[in-house]
Write a protein that holds these residues in place. Structure first.
Motif, PDB file in Angstrom:
ATOM      1  N   ASP A  92     -11.484  -8.465 -21.720  1.00  0.00           N
ATOM      2  CA  ASP A  92     -10.818  -7.173 -21.559  1.00  0.00           C
ATOM      3  C   ASP A  92      -9.432  -7.181 -22.186  1.00  0.00           C
ATOM      4  O   ASP A  92      -8.992  -6.174 -22.768  1.00  0.00           O
ATOM      5  CB  ASP A  92     -10.719  -6.823 -20.075  1.00  0.00           C
ATOM      6  CG  ASP A  92     -12.084  -6.609 -19.428  1.00  0.00           C
ATOM      7  OD1 ASP A  92     -13.094  -6.632 -20.154  1.00  0.00           O
ATOM      8  OD2 ASP A  92     -12.134  -6.437 -18.193  1.00  0.00           O
ATOM      9  N   THR A  93      -8.720  -8.313 -22.063  1.00  0.00           N
ATOM     10  CA  THR A  93      -7.374  -8.408 -22.629  1.00  0.00           C
ATOM     11  C   THR A  93      -7.414  -8.314 -24.149  1.00  0.00           C
ATOM     12  O   THR A  93      -6.635  -7.570 -24.763  1.00  0.00           O
ATOM     13  CB  THR A  93      -6.702  -9.717 -22.193  1.00  0.00           C
ATOM     14  OG1 THR A  93      -6.544  -9.707 -20.767  1.00  0.00           O
ATOM     15  CG2 THR A  93      -5.339  -9.883 -22.852  1.00  0.00           C
ATOM     16  N   VAL A  94      -8.303  -9.057 -24.778  1.00  0.00           N
ATOM     17  CA  VAL A  94      -8.423  -9.003 -26.236  1.00  0.00           C
ATOM     18  C   VAL A  94      -8.824  -7.599 -26.685  1.00  0.00           C
ATOM     19  O   VAL A  94      -8.272  -7.049 -27.650  1.00  0.00           O
ATOM     20  CB  VAL A  94      -9.432 -10.059 -26.731  1.00  0.00           C
ATOM     21  CG1 VAL A  94      -9.812  -9.807 -28.192  1.00  0.00           C
ATOM     22  CG2 VAL A  94      -8.848 -11.459 -26.575  1.00  0.00           C
ATOM     23  N   GLY A  95      -9.773  -6.986 -25.981  1.00  0.00           N
ATOM     24  CA  GLY A  95     -10.195  -5.641 -26.346  1.00  0.00           C
ATOM     25  C   GLY A  95      -9.078  -4.622 -26.214  1.00  0.00           C
ATOM     26  O   GLY A  95      -8.919  -3.740 -27.056  1.00  0.00           O
ATOM     27  N   THR A  96      -8.270  -4.756 -25.169  1.00  0.00           N
ATOM     28  CA  THR A  96      -7.186  -3.805 -24.934  1.00  0.00           C
ATOM     29  C   THR A  96      -6.029  -4.015 -25.901  1.00  0.00           C
ATOM     30  O   THR A  96      -5.528  -3.069 -26.519  1.00  0.00           O
ATOM     31  CB  THR A  96      -6.667  -3.944 -23.486  1.00  0.00           C
ATOM     32  OG1 THR A  96      -7.728  -3.666 -22.579  1.00  0.00           O
ATOM     33  CG2 THR A  96      -5.511  -2.993 -23.230  1.00  0.00           C
ATOM     34  N   VAL A  97      -5.577  -5.268 -26.054  1.00  0.00           N
ATOM     35  CA  VAL A  97      -4.360  -5.555 -26.817  1.00  0.00           C
ATOM     36  C   VAL A  97      -4.567  -5.377 -28.310  1.00  0.00           C
ATOM     37  O   VAL A  97      -3.770  -4.711 -28.983  1.00  0.00           O
ATOM     38  CB  VAL A  97      -3.864  -6.982 -26.507  1.00  0.00           C
ATOM     39  CG1 VAL A  97      -2.705  -7.354 -27.423  1.00  0.00           C
ATOM     40  CG2 VAL A  97      -3.443  -7.088 -25.049  1.00  0.00           C
ATOM     41  N   PHE A  98      -5.603  -5.952 -28.850  1.00  0.00           N
ATOM     42  CA  PHE A  98      -5.780  -5.944 -30.303  1.00  0.00           C
ATOM     43  C   PHE A  98      -6.547  -4.728 -30.820  1.00  0.00           C
ATOM     44  O   PHE A  98      -6.308  -4.282 -31.943  1.00  0.00           O
ATOM     45  CB  PHE A  98      -6.476  -7.222 -30.760  1.00  0.00           C
ATOM     46  CG  PHE A  98      -5.700  -8.473 -30.484  1.00  0.00           C
ATOM     47  CD1 PHE A  98      -4.475  -8.692 -31.106  1.00  0.00           C
ATOM     48  CD2 PHE A  98      -6.159  -9.426 -29.595  1.00  0.00           C
ATOM     49  CE1 PHE A  98      -3.738  -9.839 -30.853  1.00  0.00           C
ATOM     50  CE2 PHE A  98      -5.437 -10.575 -29.340  1.00  0.00           C
ATOM     51  CZ  PHE A  98      -4.221 -10.787 -29.959  1.00  0.00           C
ATOM     52  N   LEU A  99      -7.469  -4.217 -30.006  1.00  0.00           N
ATOM     53  CA  LEU A  99      -8.353  -3.158 -30.493  1.00  0.00           C
ATOM     54  C   LEU A  99      -8.153  -1.824 -29.778  1.00  0.00           C
ATOM     55  O   LEU A  99      -8.757  -0.824 -30.168  1.00  0.00           O
ATOM     56  CB  LEU A  99      -9.817  -3.603 -30.329  1.00  0.00           C
ATOM     57  CG  LEU A  99     -10.188  -4.916 -31.030  1.00  0.00           C
ATOM     58  CD1 LEU A  99     -11.599  -5.344 -30.653  1.00  0.00           C
ATOM     59  CD2 LEU A  99     -10.044  -4.780 -32.532  1.00  0.00           C
ATOM     60  N   ALA A 100      -7.324  -1.801 -28.734  1.00  0.00           N
ATOM     61  CA  ALA A 100      -7.086  -0.571 -27.966  1.00  0.00           C
ATOM     62  C   ALA A 100      -8.397   0.078 -27.548  1.00  0.00           C
ATOM     63  O   ALA A 100      -8.594   1.288 -27.705  1.00  0.00           O
ATOM     64  CB  ALA A 100      -6.210   0.402 -28.754  1.00  0.00           C
ATOM     65  N   GLN A 101      -9.284  -0.734 -27.012  1.00  0.00           N
ATOM     66  CA  GLN A 101     -10.570  -0.246 -26.538  1.00  0.00           C
ATOM     67  C   GLN A 101     -10.753  -0.595 -25.065  1.00  0.00           C
ATOM     68  O   GLN A 101     -10.435  -1.708 -24.638  1.00  0.00           O
ATOM     69  CB  GLN A 101     -11.717  -0.866 -27.347  1.00  0.00           C
ATOM     70  CG  GLN A 101     -11.721  -0.472 -28.807  1.00  0.00           C
ATOM     71  CD  GLN A 101     -11.972   0.998 -28.999  1.00  0.00           C
ATOM     72  OE1 GLN A 101     -13.014   1.534 -28.620  1.00  0.00           O
ATOM     73  NE2 GLN A 101     -11.008   1.688 -29.600  1.00  0.00           N
ATOM     74  N   THR A 102     -11.274   0.345 -24.317  1.00  0.00           N
ATOM     75  CA  THR A 102     -11.524   0.112 -22.896  1.00  0.00           C
ATOM     76  C   THR A 102     -12.897  -0.539 -22.731  1.00  0.00           C
ATOM     77  O   THR A 102     -13.787  -0.003 -22.054  1.00  0.00           O
ATOM     78  CB  THR A 102     -11.453   1.428 -22.113  1.00  0.00           C
ATOM     79  OG1 THR A 102     -12.366   2.372 -22.694  1.00  0.00           O
ATOM     80  CG2 THR A 102     -10.045   2.008 -22.161  1.00  0.00           C
ATOM     81  N   VAL A 103     -13.048  -1.712 -23.340  1.00  0.00           N
ATOM     82  CA  VAL A 103     -14.347  -2.381 -23.322  1.00  0.00           C
ATOM     83  C   VAL A 103     -14.780  -2.725 -21.912  1.00  0.00           C
ATOM     84  O   VAL A 103     -15.977  -2.795 -21.609  1.00  0.00           O
ATOM     85  CB  VAL A 103     -14.329  -3.647 -24.201  1.00  0.00           C
ATOM     86  CG1 VAL A 103     -14.146  -3.298 -25.659  1.00  0.00           C
ATOM     87  CG2 VAL A 103     -13.257  -4.624 -23.733  1.00  0.00           C
ATOM     88  N   GLY A 104     -13.812  -2.951 -21.011  1.00  0.00           N
ATOM     89  CA  GLY A 104     -14.148  -3.320 -19.641  1.00  0.00           C
ATOM     90  C   GLY A 104     -14.981  -2.270 -18.929  1.00  0.00           C
ATOM     91  O   GLY A 104     -15.677  -2.587 -17.959  1.00  0.00           O
ATOM     92  N   CYS A 105     -14.934  -1.026 -19.410  1.00  0.00           N
ATOM     93  CA  CYS A 105     -15.740   0.032 -18.796  1.00  0.00           C
ATOM     94  C   CYS A 105     -17.235  -0.212 -18.989  1.00  0.00           C
ATOM     95  O   CYS A 105     -18.056   0.410 -18.304  1.00  0.00           O
ATOM     96  CB  CYS A 105     -15.363   1.389 -19.385  1.00  0.00           C
ATOM     97  SG  CYS A 105     -13.679   1.921 -18.992  1.00  0.00           S
ATOM     98  N   ALA A 106     -17.594  -1.068 -19.946  1.00  0.00           N
ATOM     99  CA  ALA A 106     -19.008  -1.314 -20.228  1.00  0.00           C
ATOM    100  C   ALA A 106     -19.528  -2.557 -19.517  1.00  0.00           C
ATOM    101  O   ALA A 106     -20.658  -2.969 -19.759  1.00  0.00           O
ATOM    102  CB  ALA A 106     -19.222  -1.454 -21.738  1.00  0.00           C
TER     103      ALA A 106
END
Length: 764
Positions: free
Chosen positions: A222-236
């Protein structure tokens, strides 16, 4: 044997041959979203008022204003500009001498010289480093119930500050933090860089280490998805993403990149000043306590087998199975569990057996053990300085290429594994449809190397570049071109200036991913140079200032306020780097000291009290109170954007804080020493230190009136001949003929009032 254990037993070992991850086709509807498109080449727009355009940035902003028949604001005066720029780049106010030098410099290169000087200073790295630490959920303690210290964490903080000061290319910065251990295993700084993944909140008392592994890999994903890609991947994680086209399977494919990662806190550090001092002091402590420690060990040796069994019995079944298994039989999961246990297992854990045992002989042993502990505490003063160590923490792969299996989990529950998945990037994020090659080595799965290579490639992941330049833009203007700086998905806001975002992203890559060049472009633009004066026409047409027709006034963040107070008072200690420090905190802040959780002991060296805020020990369970009041970053999650709250408590802290009052006394002493006995010059000096300007006639009269009234109020409250008042500190000469202590105390109160005023705590 648990379901997970059976799955682990059946996991297939990776061969050392390269594995290629092939991405599924991206559905056409998802491809239409702007954020997932390749970087587009954009031309600089034509505008009517070309004389306002100093950089291409200005043309993009001006074009939007002209569409609405609006004009940008005039330039801010030079004194306001240097105060603004110094606060933004250094995080502190400039000195009056720095303001004078810039204001009097009428050369065509005056602004360029100022900006280049700001970016060349080590203060730039301290300011930018703090911004990145917000994203890295940096803390000097573990969190959860016991919140133990992390004595190695400061090394990551210093790595980040140095990276910005050295203008390390951002793509290299990414690779080091995600896969430094795989890419450059002999480079200690690259190992330290993986602290980005390592410093998640942790629970040393976890009884289910399989669940803890899942928690940790989830945090990293979730941290990598949020910081580098600005994606709320944790929702999936628990279901297919409800807004963005990211499936639950793709989430666990992304998580699989971290399946083989494990923390280590015992990697020997190169012998420098802190390490040699640690070794020296540790040897002194060990020599002084060797007999006591030997006796304590002897007590445990009498029951060691029972104590070990008791310790392991407290874990859940699957964890116990792994801890009891011989090393030669370890699966990848077993290897992770045993390494995790080694990090937090202590002799004190074994002593818990004595606490729980009902055997009279063990009760007697417990009494002996506690008595020895009490003796040992008497030598605490000989221990190495708190927060120091001779080792580093990092993320590693424990010397094996074989990774634990990753399964899609029904509803995200670890107890409901479904099909095994392999590492993969969500199709929607892989703009170029690049095939990702994963090359295991003898000591590593190679998975994070492949992931880092994908993220740090502007062709395969243009999101990375857009997200970062947008974060930098938001630092200066209070909102990003995309205001939801960590959500570029469909639930986030669309860019106000999409062409400008593309221009900045392309320019960033062309400039070799140089962060300093990006900052320089913004700082030298007319957009940044604008006045912040209120304009009725802009308020009506653009109330949120999305078009940037005026410069936004923003309250300083917590560190800017504290550090600027230190600069104003002349007390800032510019020592850089090293273990974190402990300034004093109010006694009322220590409300609970169970198990030492709130163990905040002020540093022995009082000069540490005045270090920059970035060097203050960040304790998750007890943030430094002054900073916490002004919305410092939470260390528990990625902190994407500093909030700006307005609360009565903030004013009360500025008025009642002992630290703020002490700095005000020092500022009063500085002003009286530097300005001499003439009242008008004292007011002038005070304003120029705090606000980078002179007081106007109305303000000067108000200051004089306040001073007279405060003097009378103090005198009325004091018994005749007794002056129990707070006087200025650091006076270098006699500022007044009478040296009236009541008058001096009133001047301290005047100084304190101006420190607490809005103009000081705002950047305009």
């Amino acid at each position: 044997m648990s379901v997970l254990k059976n799955l682990a037993r059946g996991a297939l070992s990776l061969s050392l041959a390269a594995v290629t991850v092939v991405f599924a086709a991206d559905p056409p509807p998802a491809r239409a979203w702007w954020a997932y498109q390749p970087l587009a080449s954009v031309g600089v727009p034509e505008v009517k008022h070309r004389d306002w355009v100093r950089t291409p940035i200005d043309a993009f902003v001006l074009a939007k204003l002209e569409e609405k028949q609006l004009q940008p604001s005039k330039d801010a005066d030079r004194a306001a500009f240097i105060r603004r720029a110094t606060l933004d780049v250094w995080g502190v106010i400039p000195t009056p001498e720095e303001v004078d030098a810039f204001v009097s410099d009428r050369s065509p290169q005056a602004y360029e010289k100022l900006v280049d000087g700001l970016l060349a200073s080590p203060r730039y790295g301290e300011r930018q480093g703090r911004r990145w630490l917000d994203l890295a959920r940096y803390a000097d303690s573990v969190g959860y119930t016991n919140d133990e210290d992390r004595p190695n964490a400061w090394r990551y903080r210093d790595y980040v500050i140095a990276a910005f000061n050295d203008d390390k290319p951002y793509d290299r910065f990414i690779r080091e933090q995600i896969a430094g251990d795989e890419l450059w295993p002999e480079d200690q700084q690259a190992l330290i860089a993986t602290g980005f993944l390592r410093y998640y909140p942790d629970d040393s008392n976890s009884r289910d280490l399989y669940l803890k592994k899942y928690d940790n890999t989830t945090d990293m994903t979730d941290t990598v998805g949020t910081v580098f890609l600005a994606q709320t991947v944790g929702c999936a994680r628990c279901h297919n993403h409800k807004v963005d086209r990211i499936s639950q399977k793709e989430y666990f494919q992304l998580q699989a990149f971290f399946a083989n990662t494990s923390a280590r806190d015992d990697i020997p550090a190169a012998k420098g000043t802190y390490e040699l001092e640690y070794d020296k002091q540790q040897a002194i402590w060990q020599e002084a306590t060797k007999d006591i420690r030997a006796q304590r060990k002897a007590v445990l040796d009498e029951v060691r087998a029972k104590a070990e069994a008791h310790y392991i019995s407290r874990f859940l079944d699957n964890t116990r199975d792994s801890l009891n298994k011989p090393e030669e039989q370890w699966t990848p999961d077993d290897r992770w569990v045993n390494n995790r246990n080694k990090i937090y297992r202590t002799e004190g854990n074994l002593a818990d057996y004595l606490e729980d045992s009902q055997d009279p002989a063990d009760k007697e042993r417990l009494a002996r053990y506690k008595a020895l502990n009490d003796q040992l505490k008497k030598f605490d003063h000989l221990r190495p300085k708190r927060g120091t160590s001779n080792s580093i923490s990092a993320i590693t792969e424990l010397g094996h290429p074989e990774a634990p299996a990753t399964h899609l989990l029904f509803t995200g529950s670890l107890d409901q594994p479904r099909d095994e998945v392999q590492p993969g990037i969500p199709a929607i994020l892989n703009v170029s449809k690049k095939q990702l090659a994963i090359a295991p080595t003898q000591t590593s799965s190679g998975r994070r190397t492949a992931l880092a290579g994908f993220i740090a490639d502007s062709t395969s992941s243009p999101l990375t570049v857009r997200v970062y330049v947008n974060r930098v833009w938001a630092q200066y203007f209070g909102r990003g071109i995309v205001n939801t700086v960590s959500d570029f998905g469909r639930a986030g806001e669309e860019p106000t200036h999409p062409e400008l975002l593309e221009y900045l992203a392309n320019r960033f890559v062309a400039d070799g991913w140089s962060t300093k060049k990006l900052h320089r472009q913004i700082l030298l633009s007319s957009v940044y140079r604008q006045s912040s004066a209120y304009r009725e026409d802009l308020q009506s047409a653009d109330p949120d200032n999305k078009l940037l027709g005026t410069f936004p006034r923003i309250r300083l963040d917590a560190e800017q306020i504290r550090d600027s107070l230190l600069v104003a008072s002349g007390k800032l200690n510019e020592t850089r780097g090293g273990p974190s420090v402990f300034p004093p905190i109010p006694a009322t802040a220590v409300t609970d000291n169970r198990q030492g959780r709130y163990d905040w002991r002020a540093s022995v060296d009082e000069s540490d009290y005045n270090r920059r805020s970035v060097y203050i020990f960040t304790k998750r369970s007890q943030p430094y109170p002054l900073l916490n009041t002004f919305d410092m970053a939470s260390a528990d999650v990625v902190h994407s954007k500093r909030e700006t709250t307005t609360t009565p408590l903030q004013s009360l802290v500025l008025i009642n804080s002992d630290a703020v009052f002490d700095w005000s006394r020092a500022l009063a002493g500085r002003v009286l020493s530097e300005a001499g006995s003439k009242q008008s010059e004292q007011f002038e000096r005070l304003y120029r230190i705090l606000y980078a300007r002179s007081p106007d006639k109305f303000e000067s009269n108000a200051l004089a009136q306040f001073l007279n009234q405060q003097e009378a109020a103090i005198r009325a409250q004091l018994p005749s001949g007794q002056f129990a008042v707070a006087l200025p500190v650091g006076l270098k000469n006699d500022p007044t003929p009478s040296s009236d202590p009541v008058r001096l105390a009133a001047f301290v109160d005047l100084t304190h009032s101006l420190v607490a005023a809005n103009e000081f705590v705002y950047r305009y």
